[in-house]
Design an enzyme around this catalytic site. Sequence first.
Site, mmCIF file in Angstrom:
data_model
loop_
_atom_site.group_PDB
_atom_site.id
_atom_site.type_symbol
_atom_site.label_atom_id
_atom_site.label_comp_id
_atom_site.label_asym_id
_atom_site.label_seq_id
_atom_site.Cartn_x
_atom_site.Cartn_y
_atom_site.Cartn_z
ATOM 1 N N GLY A 23 0.827 -1.197 0.000
ATOM 2 C CA GLY A 23 0.000 0.000 0.000
ATOM 3 C C GLY A 23 0.857 1.240 0.000
ATOM 4 O O GLY A 23 1.912 1.288 -0.634
ATOM 5 N N SER A 50 -3.076 -5.380 -5.990
ATOM 6 C CA SER A 50 -1.721 -4.864 -5.810
ATOM 7 C C SER A 50 -0.660 -5.884 -6.214
ATOM 8 O O SER A 50 0.501 -5.519 -6.441
ATOM 9 C CB SER A 50 -1.504 -4.431 -4.359
ATOM 10 O OG SER A 50 -1.846 -5.463 -3.459
ATOM 11 N N HIS A 105 5.637 1.998 12.188
ATOM 12 C CA HIS A 105 4.881 2.712 13.233
ATOM 13 C C HIS A 105 4.853 1.797 14.445
ATOM 14 O O HIS A 105 4.756 0.569 14.305
ATOM 15 C CB HIS A 105 3.469 3.028 12.744
ATOM 16 C CG HIS A 105 2.591 3.725 13.738
ATOM 17 N ND1 HIS A 105 3.045 4.722 14.574
ATOM 18 C CD2 HIS A 105 1.269 3.566 14.024
ATOM 19 C CE1 HIS A 105 2.048 5.152 15.326
ATOM 20 N NE2 HIS A 105 0.964 4.469 15.018
ATOM 21 N N GLU A 192 -1.125 13.637 14.818
ATOM 22 C CA GLU A 192 -2.277 13.372 13.951
ATOM 23 C C GLU A 192 -3.551 13.976 14.524
ATOM 24 O O GLU A 192 -4.342 14.584 13.807
ATOM 25 C CB GLU A 192 -2.452 11.855 13.783
ATOM 26 C CG GLU A 192 -1.370 11.196 12.945
ATOM 27 C CD GLU A 192 -1.422 9.672 13.015
ATOM 28 O OE1 GLU A 192 -0.701 9.028 12.249
ATOM 29 O OE2 GLU A 192 -2.183 9.136 13.853
ATOM 30 N N GLU A 224 -11.390 30.313 0.831
ATOM 31 C CA GLU A 224 -10.629 31.022 1.858
ATOM 32 C C GLU A 224 -10.100 30.097 2.941
ATOM 33 O O GLU A 224 -8.967 30.236 3.394
ATOM 34 C CB GLU A 224 -11.508 32.102 2.493
ATOM 35 C CG GLU A 224 -10.743 33.065 3.380
ATOM 36 C CD GLU A 224 -9.641 33.791 2.636
ATOM 37 O OE1 GLU A 224 -8.515 33.841 3.162
ATOM 38 O OE2 GLU A 224 -9.893 34.283 1.509
ATOM 39 N N GLU A 228 -6.877 27.692 -0.025
ATOM 40 C CA GLU A 228 -5.642 28.461 0.134
ATOM 41 C C GLU A 228 -4.703 27.873 1.189
ATOM 42 O O GLU A 228 -3.533 28.261 1.262
ATOM 43 C CB GLU A 228 -5.965 29.915 0.495
ATOM 44 C CG GLU A 228 -6.555 30.720 -0.647
ATOM 45 C CD GLU A 228 -6.569 32.215 -0.341
ATOM 46 O OE1 GLU A 228 -5.526 32.739 0.084
ATOM 47 O OE2 GLU A 228 -7.628 32.828 -0.514
ATOM 48 N N SER A 249 1.197 39.033 2.996
ATOM 49 C CA SER A 249 1.072 40.484 3.155
ATOM 50 C C SER A 249 1.281 40.882 4.610
ATOM 51 O O SER A 249 1.131 40.069 5.540
ATOM 52 C CB SER A 249 -0.312 40.943 2.703
ATOM 53 O OG SER A 249 -1.305 40.492 3.614
#
Length: 331
Positions: A23, A50, A105, A192, A224, A228, A249
Amino acid sequence: MATILRDGDLSLLDGSVAVVGYGSQGHAHALNLHDSGVQVVIGLREGLSSWSDAEEAGLEVRPIAEAVRGAQVVSLLLPDQVQPKVFTESVEPSLEPGAAVLFAHGFNVLYERVRPGEGHDVIMVAPKGPGHVVRRLYSEGYGTPALIAVERDASGSARETALAYAVGIGAGRAGIIETTFKEETETDLFGEQAVLCGGTTELIRAGFETLVAAGYQPEVAYYECLHELKLIVDLIWEGGLQHMRWSISDTAEFGDYTSGPRVIDERVRETMATLLGEIQSGAFAKRWVEDMDTGEPELTRLRAEAEGTQLEAVGEELRGLMRREDARAVG
């Protein structure tokens, strides 16, 4: 401060590495190791799509037990909820004496859901990025940072094996840090939940819903509060928070300093500390394990609720428009 490591002796991986799973992480580890000159065999259940994907990529594929048999390192790269059953039924009976068992993990080792026998090294190599990024950066000549850990050093050379593997997947190009299974698992779960997934998604959703409730167009709110975000995260990734603030800005920067701490206030920080406490105590793991063991009813319900929100509906429509515009531009 952590020591950043970059070197490992790849020649230590002179036997085969069985990568169980193909995977997100599995395909990246396997292909990167293969391209680094390591003998790789993929272990999969027969009939999976797979299987042909791995073969088309030039990799050898066998049923899991056959792939594990004879391997020097067995890399268990399946989802957390699948690992215990597959390990018990297909991996453990075929492990060679002295073979190392590797994880990306630490969850199942820390919470004792997978327990390799005493004669086996138990190690971890955890890239700090999704599998497709691990593969892409390697292919471009770069690498993804990774954590390594040793839970059991039966051979006396477990650390060196982990370092060699990390170098083989390209992590040495970016940096390798030593940790423990406990530290990796707890920080990963916290990141997470509080920032990368849970915190970010709820911040997006709350911002979107606040604007819509105030009468603004959902499409404008989506652009917004969600669209972004990638632009801002890319700037942060490239050079840190100050690089992002340099790029935006002065108005946006001023709002960052003055309003950010009001949104992420002491109450939020207290909640983060509570989340971390639940992870450290094992309460989160207990809840998730119980859900996994009963067929994941809570996850299924929560997933369905999230898919049915206005945010997702608006996003699907706008992304479709953007894809069509991209197609016209290419055409």
